[in-house]
Design a protein around this motif. Sequence first.
Motif, PDB file in Angstrom:
ATOM      1  N   VAL A 101       0.824  -1.207   0.000  1.00 36.07           N
ATOM      2  CA  VAL A 101       0.000   0.000   0.000  1.00 36.07           C
ATOM      3  C   VAL A 101       0.858   1.257   0.000  1.00 36.07           C
ATOM      4  N   SER A 102       1.861   1.315   0.876  1.00 40.59           N
ATOM      5  CA  SER A 102       2.628   2.547   1.049  1.00 40.59           C
ATOM      6  C   SER A 102       4.001   2.458   0.390  1.00 40.59           C
ATOM      7  N   GLY A 103       4.703   3.578   0.430  1.00 42.42           N
ATOM      8  CA  GLY A 103       6.040   3.653  -0.144  1.00 42.42           C
ATOM      9  C   GLY A 103       5.996   4.063  -1.608  1.00 42.42           C
ATOM     10  N   PRO A 104       7.162   4.332  -2.180  1.00 39.67           N
ATOM     11  CA  PRO A 104       7.212   4.812  -3.568  1.00 39.67           C
ATOM     12  C   PRO A 104       6.720   3.785  -4.586  1.00 39.67           C
ATOM     13  N   SER A 105       6.788   2.509  -4.238  1.00 39.85           N
ATOM     14  CA  SER A 105       6.310   1.485  -5.174  1.00 39.85           C
ATOM     15  C   SER A 105       4.982   0.890  -4.710  1.00 39.85           C
ATOM     16  N   GLY A 106       4.295   1.581  -3.820  1.00 40.28           N
ATOM     17  CA  GLY A 106       3.023   1.108  -3.301  1.00 40.28           C
ATOM     18  C   GLY A 106       1.832   1.566  -4.124  1.00 40.28           C
ATOM     19  N   ALA A 107       0.701   0.949  -3.852  1.00 39.53           N
ATOM     20  CA  ALA A 107      -0.527   1.240  -4.593  1.00 39.53           C
ATOM     21  C   ALA A 107      -0.989   2.690  -4.400  1.00 39.53           C
ATOM     22  N   ALA A 108      -0.794   3.240  -3.207  1.00 39.53           N
ATOM     23  CA  ALA A 108      -1.214   4.629  -2.958  1.00 39.53           C
ATOM     24  C   ALA A 108      -0.465   5.583  -3.885  1.00 39.53           C
ATOM     25  N   ALA A 109       0.834   5.364  -4.037  1.00 41.95           N
ATOM     26  CA  ALA A 109       1.634   6.218  -4.927  1.00 41.95           C
ATOM     27  C   ALA A 109       1.175   6.047  -6.370  1.00 41.95           C
ATOM     28  N   LYS A 110       0.895   4.816  -6.790  1.00 38.43           N
ATOM     29  CA  LYS A 110       0.437   4.558  -8.165  1.00 38.43           C
ATOM     30  C   LYS A 110      -0.890   5.250  -8.441  1.00 38.43           C
ATOM     31  N   LEU A 111      -1.762   5.274  -7.437  1.00 38.46           N
ATOM     32  CA  LEU A 111      -3.081   5.891  -7.606  1.00 38.46           C
ATOM     33  C   LEU A 111      -3.057   7.398  -7.351  1.00 38.46           C
ATOM     34  N   GLY A 112      -1.951   7.897  -6.803  1.00 37.49           N
ATOM     35  CA  GLY A 112      -1.835   9.331  -6.544  1.00 37.49           C
ATOM     36  C   GLY A 112      -2.668   9.801  -5.361  1.00 37.49           C
ATOM     37  N   ILE A 113      -2.832   8.926  -4.364  1.00 35.08           N
ATOM     38  CA  ILE A 113      -3.585   9.304  -3.168  1.00 35.08           C
ATOM     39  C   ILE A 113      -2.754   8.982  -1.931  1.00 35.08           C
ATOM     40  N   ALA A 114      -3.147   9.556  -0.801  1.00 32.21           N
ATOM     41  CA  ALA A 114      -2.438   9.315   0.451  1.00 32.21           C
ATOM     42  C   ALA A 114      -2.650   7.877   0.915  1.00 32.21           C
ATOM     43  N   ARG A 115      -1.656   7.338   1.609  1.00 32.14           N
ATOM     44  CA  ARG A 115      -1.740   5.985   2.141  1.00 32.14           C
ATOM     45  C   ARG A 115      -2.968   5.828   3.029  1.00 32.14           C
ATOM     46  N   SER A 116      -3.208   6.820   3.895  1.00 36.31           N
ATOM     47  CA  SER A 116      -4.346   6.742   4.823  1.00 36.31           C
ATOM     48  C   SER A 116      -5.679   6.732   4.066  1.00 36.31           C
TER      49      SER A 116
END
Length: 134
Positions: A101-116
């Motif tokens: 979910v988090s980190g530069p290779s996480g899904a949140a970064a791919k989707l352009g939204i915050a981890r939370s």
Amino acid sequence: MVEYFIDRYARKAGKNITTVGRKTLRLLESYPWPGNIRELQNVIERSVIVCETANFSVDESWLSQQPPERKAESQLYLSEKVAAQEKEMIDAALQECQGRVSGPSGAAAKLGIARSTLESKIKSLKINKNRFRA
């Protein structure tokens, strides 16, 4: 969503697409997408494949010409459709990131939204992020 899929398929095809024309954006925004997210993915993937410039465009003939839904019907199902599309995008991103979910290779970064924000959406949409772990 459009930018996400263009980036995804352009990278896959080894293409550098930098802009999306206004006419194309208006066309994509005005189309009712009866096939939901899968239809959008297919149209964008096909368009990226045939795109020979840095300017992304869509062939209008690839969008099925169906009569627009009645307004009351489309409003009734709007929240359900949005949730389903959100779930599909999150599933795709989690699969691509192997459940991270988090980190530069996480899904949140791919989707352009915050981890939370992503964690909150995963919880509300009842997505099992662990099923994507390798």
